[in-house]
Structures are given as C-alpha cells and as structure tokens.
Design a protein around this motif. Structure first.
Motif, PDB file in Angstrom:
ATOM      1  N   PHE A  58      40.814   2.318  29.090  1.00 41.70           N
ATOM      2  CA  PHE A  58      40.063   1.951  27.901  1.00 41.70           C
ATOM      3  C   PHE A  58      41.134   2.244  26.793  1.00 41.70           C
ATOM      4  O   PHE A  58      41.450   1.248  25.979  1.00 41.70           O
ATOM      5  N   ARG A  59      41.899   3.486  26.776  1.00 38.06           N
ATOM      6  CA  ARG A  59      42.815   3.700  25.735  1.00 38.06           C
ATOM      7  C   ARG A  59      43.985   3.216  25.663  1.00 38.06           C
ATOM      8  O   ARG A  59      44.478   2.416  24.889  1.00 38.06           O
ATOM      9  N   ARG A  60      44.344   2.839  26.999  1.00 36.52           N
ATOM     10  CA  ARG A  60      45.614   1.966  27.544  1.00 36.52           C
ATOM     11  C   ARG A  60      45.320   0.655  26.833  1.00 36.52           C
ATOM     12  O   ARG A  60      46.278  -0.098  26.173  1.00 36.52           O
ATOM     13  N   VAL A  61      44.138  -0.072  27.015  1.00 35.54           N
ATOM     14  CA  VAL A  61      44.100  -1.340  26.652  1.00 35.54           C
ATOM     15  C   VAL A  61      44.133  -1.487  24.997  1.00 35.54           C
ATOM     16  O   VAL A  61      44.678  -2.505  24.457  1.00 35.54           O
ATOM     17  N   LEU A  62      43.648  -0.594  24.354  1.00 41.03           N
ATOM     18  CA  LEU A  62      43.536  -0.674  22.823  1.00 41.03           C
ATOM     19  C   LEU A  62      45.102  -0.370  22.411  1.00 41.03           C
ATOM     20  O   LEU A  62      45.215  -0.961  21.477  1.00 41.03           O
ATOM     21  N   LYS A  63      45.537   0.372  22.914  1.00 45.26           N
ATOM     22  CA  LYS A  63      47.092   0.620  22.557  1.00 45.26           C
ATOM     23  C   LYS A  63      47.903  -0.574  22.865  1.00 45.26           C
ATOM     24  O   LYS A  63      48.617  -0.848  22.200  1.00 45.26           O
ATOM     25  N   GLN A  64      47.550  -1.240  23.739  1.00 47.63           N
ATOM     26  CA  GLN A  64      48.259  -2.586  24.316  1.00 47.63           C
ATOM     27  C   GLN A  64      47.964  -3.801  23.384  1.00 47.63           C
ATOM     28  O   GLN A  64      48.547  -4.788  23.232  1.00 47.63           O
ATOM     29  N   ASN A  65      46.749  -3.714  22.773  1.00 48.65           N
ATOM     30  CA  ASN A  65      46.122  -4.834  22.024  1.00 48.65           C
ATOM     31  C   ASN A  65      45.832  -4.125  20.596  1.00 48.65           C
ATOM     32  O   ASN A  65      44.599  -3.793  20.219  1.00 48.65           O
ATOM     33  N   PRO A  66      46.793  -4.283  19.675  1.00 48.03           N
ATOM     34  CA  PRO A  66      46.596  -3.483  18.424  1.00 48.03           C
ATOM     35  C   PRO A  66      45.426  -4.516  17.587  1.00 48.03           C
ATOM     36  O   PRO A  66      45.072  -3.936  16.463  1.00 48.03           O
ATOM     37  N   ASP A  67      45.232  -5.704  17.985  1.00 46.70           N
ATOM     38  CA  ASP A  67      44.394  -6.559  17.263  1.00 46.70           C
ATOM     39  C   ASP A  67      43.093  -6.172  17.258  1.00 46.70           C
ATOM     40  O   ASP A  67      41.871  -6.451  16.909  1.00 46.70           O
ATOM     41  N   LEU A  68      42.560  -5.594  18.498  1.00 47.38           N
ATOM     42  CA  LEU A  68      41.337  -4.951  18.946  1.00 47.38           C
ATOM     43  C   LEU A  68      40.945  -3.780  18.016  1.00 47.38           C
ATOM     44  O   LEU A  68      41.818  -3.143  17.389  1.00 47.38           O
ATOM     45  N   PRO A  69      39.513  -3.748  17.838  1.00 44.02           N
ATOM     46  CA  PRO A  69      39.168  -2.482  17.060  1.00 44.02           C
ATOM     47  C   PRO A  69      39.775  -1.187  17.574  1.00 44.02           C
ATOM     48  O   PRO A  69      39.677  -0.879  18.800  1.00 44.02           O
ATOM     49  N   GLN A  70      40.451  -0.366  16.689  1.00 41.49           N
ATOM     50  CA  GLN A  70      40.887   0.983  17.228  1.00 41.49           C
ATOM     51  C   GLN A  70      39.928   2.112  16.952  1.00 41.49           C
ATOM     52  O   GLN A  70      40.250   3.362  17.404  1.00 41.49           O
ATOM     53  N   PHE A  81      29.640   4.947  17.796  1.00 44.63           N
ATOM     54  CA  PHE A  81      29.588   5.384  19.358  1.00 44.63           C
ATOM     55  C   PHE A  81      31.057   5.887  19.650  1.00 44.63           C
ATOM     56  O   PHE A  81      32.197   5.313  19.262  1.00 44.63           O
ATOM     57  N   SER A  82      31.145   7.171  20.420  1.00 46.80           N
ATOM     58  CA  SER A  82      32.198   7.631  20.623  1.00 46.80           C
ATOM     59  C   SER A  82      33.024   7.003  21.873  1.00 46.80           C
ATOM     60  O   SER A  82      32.361   6.186  22.568  1.00 46.80           O
ATOM     61  N   THR A  83      34.141   7.204  22.184  1.00 45.04           N
ATOM     62  CA  THR A  83      34.907   6.752  23.302  1.00 45.04           C
ATOM     63  C   THR A  83      34.056   7.119  24.603  1.00 45.04           C
ATOM     64  O   THR A  83      34.090   6.453  25.379  1.00 45.04           O
ATOM     65  N   TRP A  84      33.938   8.504  24.687  1.00 48.85           N
ATOM     66  CA  TRP A  84      33.117   9.078  25.650  1.00 48.85           C
ATOM     67  C   TRP A  84      31.742   8.097  25.977  1.00 48.85           C
ATOM     68  O   TRP A  84      31.609   7.872  27.049  1.00 48.85           O
ATOM     69  N   GLU A  85      30.990   7.659  25.085  1.00 49.04           N
ATOM     70  CA  GLU A  85      29.867   7.343  25.164  1.00 49.04           C
ATOM     71  C   GLU A  85      30.126   5.773  25.655  1.00 49.04           C
ATOM     72  O   GLU A  85      29.476   5.199  26.426  1.00 49.04           O
ATOM     73  N   ILE A  86      31.150   5.223  25.121  1.00 53.00           N
ATOM     74  CA  ILE A  86      31.408   3.764  25.522  1.00 53.00           C
ATOM     75  C   ILE A  86      31.957   3.622  26.791  1.00 53.00           C
ATOM     76  O   ILE A  86      31.423   2.506  27.602  1.00 53.00           O
ATOM     77  N   THR A  87      32.601   4.372  27.329  1.00 51.41           N
ATOM     78  CA  THR A  87      33.038   4.217  28.598  1.00 51.41           C
ATOM     79  C   THR A  87      32.199   4.706  29.743  1.00 51.41           C
ATOM     80  O   THR A  87      32.095   4.473  30.937  1.00 51.41           O
ATOM     81  N   ARG A  88      31.185   5.577  29.233  1.00 57.56           N
ATOM     82  CA  ARG A  88      30.316   6.158  30.066  1.00 57.56           C
ATOM     83  C   ARG A  88      28.985   5.210  30.263  1.00 57.56           C
ATOM     84  O   ARG A  88      28.497   5.106  31.331  1.00 57.56           O
ATOM     85  N   TYR A  89      28.633   4.715  29.142  1.00 56.50           N
ATOM     86  CA  TYR A  89      27.151   3.955  29.048  1.00 56.50           C
ATOM     87  C   TYR A  89      27.424   2.425  28.719  1.00 56.50           C
ATOM     88  O   TYR A  89      26.427   1.652  29.149  1.00 56.50           O
ATOM     89  N   LEU A  90      28.457   2.031  28.094  1.00 56.52           N
ATOM     90  CA  LEU A  90      28.300   0.666  27.570  1.00 56.52           C
ATOM     91  C   LEU A  90      29.528  -0.446  28.276  1.00 56.52           C
ATOM     92  O   LEU A  90      29.154  -1.338  28.446  1.00 56.52           O
ATOM     93  N   ILE A  91      30.683   0.069  28.351  1.00 55.00           N
ATOM     94  CA  ILE A  91      31.591  -0.837  29.015  1.00 55.00           C
ATOM     95  C   ILE A  91      32.132   0.161  30.337  1.00 55.00           C
ATOM     96  O   ILE A  91      32.858   1.067  30.065  1.00 55.00           O
ATOM     97  N   PRO A  92      32.021  -0.440  31.534  1.00 51.29           N
ATOM     98  CA  PRO A  92      32.325   0.357  32.582  1.00 51.29           C
ATOM     99  C   PRO A  92      33.712   0.275  33.179  1.00 51.29           C
ATOM    100  O   PRO A  92      34.283  -0.159  33.926  1.00 51.29           O
ATOM    101  N   VAL A  93      34.495   1.178  32.081  1.00 54.19           N
ATOM    102  CA  VAL A  93      35.851   1.151  32.476  1.00 54.19           C
ATOM    103  C   VAL A  93      36.444   2.844  32.531  1.00 54.19           C
ATOM    104  O   VAL A  93      35.601   3.568  31.700  1.00 54.19           O
ATOM    105  N   ALA A  94      37.401   3.300  32.958  1.00 55.15           N
ATOM    106  CA  ALA A  94      37.902   4.476  33.002  1.00 55.15           C
ATOM    107  C   ALA A  94      38.417   4.703  31.353  1.00 55.15           C
ATOM    108  O   ALA A  94      38.939   3.959  30.836  1.00 55.15           O
ATOM    109  N   THR A  95      38.060   6.153  30.930  1.00 51.80           N
ATOM    110  CA  THR A  95      38.485   6.256  29.674  1.00 51.80           C
ATOM    111  C   THR A  95      40.103   6.103  29.379  1.00 51.80           C
ATOM    112  O   THR A  95      40.334   5.566  28.196  1.00 51.80           O
ATOM    113  N   ALA A  96      41.000   6.511  30.279  1.00 51.97           N
ATOM    114  CA  ALA A  96      42.179   6.327  30.216  1.00 51.97           C
ATOM    115  C   ALA A  96      42.723   4.947  30.109  1.00 51.97           C
ATOM    116  O   ALA A  96      43.623   4.464  29.065  1.00 51.97           O
TER     117      ALA A  96
END
Length: 461
Positions: free
Chosen positions: A77-89, A60-75
C-alpha cells in the motif's frame, strides 16, 4: 430481623411521600418534558459535531485501511502511494506519525487498486450492471431489539465496502436520522409528500375515468396538489458519510398513519402498499444507489407496510429471550395476515376482470439475533435456531463494551476511533458487526446473482 433487613417498600411514610411528590402534570407538562429531552439530545448529539456544528466522519489509518477496507499488504500500500504521487497521500497528526485518510480518499484509493491491482482480489464489491438497487427493510414491532442500530451499522458497513447507500427513515422517532446527523424541518422533508404524490396521481387518473363516465371528479386539496411537484431527490440529504445519503424522519411523519387510511377510504383502488416503490422507481432513485436501507417504526402500520412491501430483503432483529422470540413469532403471523389479506382483496378483483393475480415476494427473509450474550443465552439461541432453521441467521450479534460506548457517544462502531478503546475491545466490537455484514452481504450477492442470471436467461430466449 433488623431494620436494615426490611425490604424498602415497607414503612413508607405517606407524608414524606407527599413532600417528594411533584405537582400534577398537565398536557403542557408533556411539552416541558419534551423540551428538556430535546435540549439534552442536542447536547449529546453536539459531542459528535465539528466546529461548524456538523457531524464529521473521522479519518482512517493505514492500519485500518489495509486490514479492513482494501485487501493489500501495508508495505505494498505504501509503495503504491509512493509510486503514484497524484493519489491521496494521507496526513499525519504528528511528525513521522501514521498516515490518516478521509473516506473519500479511501474510495479513490479503492478505485485505483480496482483498476490496476490483481484481478484475483476483491477491491470493488460485486454489483451487477443494469439491475436496480436492492431495498432492505429492517423491521420488528418490538422495540429495543437493536433495529435501528442494526440498520445503521449495515449501512455503514456497506459504505465502507464501497457501495453507494441511501437510508430511508420511516420512524417518526427519527433515531436513524439522528445517527446520520439529519436535519428535517417538517413532514414535507420526509417521505410523506411521496405518499401524497402517489395518491394524488391515482386520484387524478381516477377522476379522468369518473369524468369519462359523466360523474363529478373528487377535487385535489392543497396538500395533494403541492405533492404532485415533489421529487424524491428533493428530500434526499447528504450525510457526514460521503457515500451515504438520507431521507430523514421527524415527529410530524406520524401524521401519515392517520392520513393514509383517509386517502385509502376515499380511493379504494389506490394501491397504497406500492407507493414507496413506485415513486422511487419513477424518479430514478433505484438507479442512483446500490443499496437502500429502510428503517421502519416498531409497529405494523401503514408506513411499515410500505417499507416491507418495497423491500427485496427483510431483516428482523430479535433478542435471544423467550418474550422476544414469542413476539417475533407474532410479528411474522401479523405479516402473513396483513399481506395475504391484501393479496386476497386484490386477486378477487383481478379474477373478476380476467387480470393476472398478484403476490408479494421477498428475495430473502432473515431473523438476526442481536445483543447476544453467549454466557447466558446460548441454549435459547440454539433452540431458536432449531425451530427457525435457515430463517434465523447463524451469526449472532454480540453485545460488547464497544457497542455500549459507541451508543453513549451517539455514533456507530465504525465511526468510533479505535484509539479510544483498547485493541481487544475494538477488535471484538467490530468483529461482531463485520460478521453481521458478512451474513447480510452473502444474502445480497446471492439475490443479485440470481437476478443477473435470470436476466441473462431472458435475453437468450
């Protein structure tokens, strides 16, 4: 009138017709046809398999995840991943391309946002603690109404929403099993041994009462003896969805429709309609899942009766046509006749013995219009709504090009890669099933909340 204007059923030459005719078909001919269908089915199914011959869920793409699966803004979402390198990238298919994630990774990300994100947002779906799974039967004895498709897509929707799902296929045609890539060797890997175990347990207890009265017991045959050792968990198989498991079906499951009435005749006190519920409860399965979807055969037989009796929520897919509306009315009439007959028989004995009477009850029952074409069926659908009221879900499940294409590829809409369609087709096809799930989830949450409040009130007494 020219010869080209003559209808094609005139002037058929018997000798030419004979030349086109195959040899008469014997019973062995059915076997040959079945093998041909099996080969074709395997070929079609293989197109959804990976290199290891197993079904594999797409990413599933970042676009799908932020639109349909996890209710967060795309920017964000990417910021949280960058701040948490232990999360799936995620992984890119091209240099600098979009990131794609497995559903397992999406579930991990959802859990992270649920524990650290805003409490005002719904990162994790509502699920009361201490209550068992809700069982949902999808049933109608008319074929072709989208029963299996509806059940499968609801299961996938719930899985994408974060619920842990079990799918039980009670239909010996095993369409649901094929959707989830299940492999079922024989009837001993279906629900059949659970029915046999339930009856064997009853017979063993009844035999003890017989011996206490000085009567001879009824011996348990090899099938019943073997079934006593079968646990529901041994029948559950993984699917290519990380949070959807399956108890599959197979052609031999149809034998249960002949065997169950034999057991019932032998053991009149056996409550066969409780078999599925009792066994799943005894084995703890109801505590291991959030939602259990039961796909029933297109007939009101013993397997269907068990699925319906086990259900908390009953969904009845129906097409917006006169014949399907009429057939669905007859289906509900048969449900009334069948279950009221069971209640009457049980309660005659209960009253005679001074015991509490029993009554079947469902948290919610909804008919759902499927394969809907608003340009041709709006008037009839409105009439159906007027007569059925709240029993008919106001949401109508449209038929779109995406539904047809997904079916041809032996996969659900949520398994289809949106890049294989134009964006509008994907959005419309997905929207109709998203709305179907939203209507179902409203029922689910309402029934869970009612149970939760009832449990709380009981504790406060």
């Amino acid at each position: 009138m020219s010869s080209t204007d003559i209808p094609p059923y005139f002037s058929i030459n018997p000798d030419e017709a004979l030349k086109a005719l195959d040899a008469p078909t014997s019973t062995d001919g059915f076997s040959a046809i079945a093998r041909a269908c099996e080969a074709g089915r395997d070929d079609l199914a293989s197109r959804g398999l990976n290199a290891d011959g197993q079904r594999k869920l797409r990413k599933f793409s970042t676009w799908e995840i932020t639109r349909y699966l996890i209710p967060v803004a795309t920017a964000h979402f990417r910021r949280v991943l960058k701040q948490n390198p232990d999360l799936p990238q995620g992984a890119s298919e091209t240099n600098g391309g979009a990131k794609w994630f497995t559903l397992d990774e999406v579930l991990r990300l959802r859990a992270h946002f649920g524990s650290t994100g805003s409490k005002a947002k719904e990162y994790q779906p509502y699920r009361p603690e201490g209550l068992p799974a809700k069982m949902v039967a999808v049933a109608n004895f008319k074929g072709g109404v989208g029963k299996t498709s509806t059940a499968a897509h609801l299961a996938m929707s719930a899985a994408l929403d974060g619920y842990k799902v079990l799918v039980i296929d009670l239909d010996s045609q095993a369409s649901m099993t094929s959707v989830f890539g299940g492999k079922v060797e024989d009837e001993w890997k279906t629900v059949f041994p659970l029915f046999a175990r339930h009856y064997a347990t009853h017979l063993r207890e009844d035999n003890q009462r017989r011996m206490d009265r000085g009567e001879n017991p009824i011996p348990l045959d090899d099938t019943l003896t073997e079934a006593l050792d079968v646990k529901a968990q041994s029948l559950i198989q993984d699917t290519h969805w990380p949070n959807i498991d399956l108890i599959g079906a197979q052609l031999n499951l149809y034998w249960a429709e002949f065997q169950v009435p034999v057991w019932r005749m032998q053991g009149r006190g056996w409550k066969l309609w409780d078999a599925l519920t009792d066994v799943l409860d005894d084995d703890g399965v109801l505590d291991e899942y959030d939602i259990i979807f039961v796909d029933t055969p297109p007939a009101l037989g013993y397997l269907t009766i068990n699925g319906l009796a086990a259900a908390d929520i009953l969904l009845v897919p129906v097409g917006a046509s006169f014949l399907e509306f009429d057939s669905t009315g007859r289906f509900f009439d048969m449900l009334h006749t069948t279950f009221s007959s069971i209640e009457e028989g049980e309660n005659l004995a209960a009253r005679a013995l001074g015991r509490p009477e029993m009554a079947f009850q469902w948290d919610a029952v909804r008919a759902v219009v499927t394969r809907y074409d608003g340009s041709q069926q709006a008037e009839l659908a409105a009439l159906m709504q007027a007569y059925l009221g709240t029993t008919l879900s106001p949401h109508r499940q449209d038929f779109t090009a995406l539904i047809g294409q997904a079916g041809e590829q032996v996969q659900g809409i949520y398994e289809a890669d949106y890049r294989d369609f134009n964006r509008e087709t994907y959005a419309r096809g997905r929207e109709t099933f998203d709305n179907t799930y939203a209507a179902f989830k409203t029922l689910l949450l309402g029934t869970w909340r009612r149970d939760e409040l009832a449990a709380k009130a009981e504790m406060e007494k």
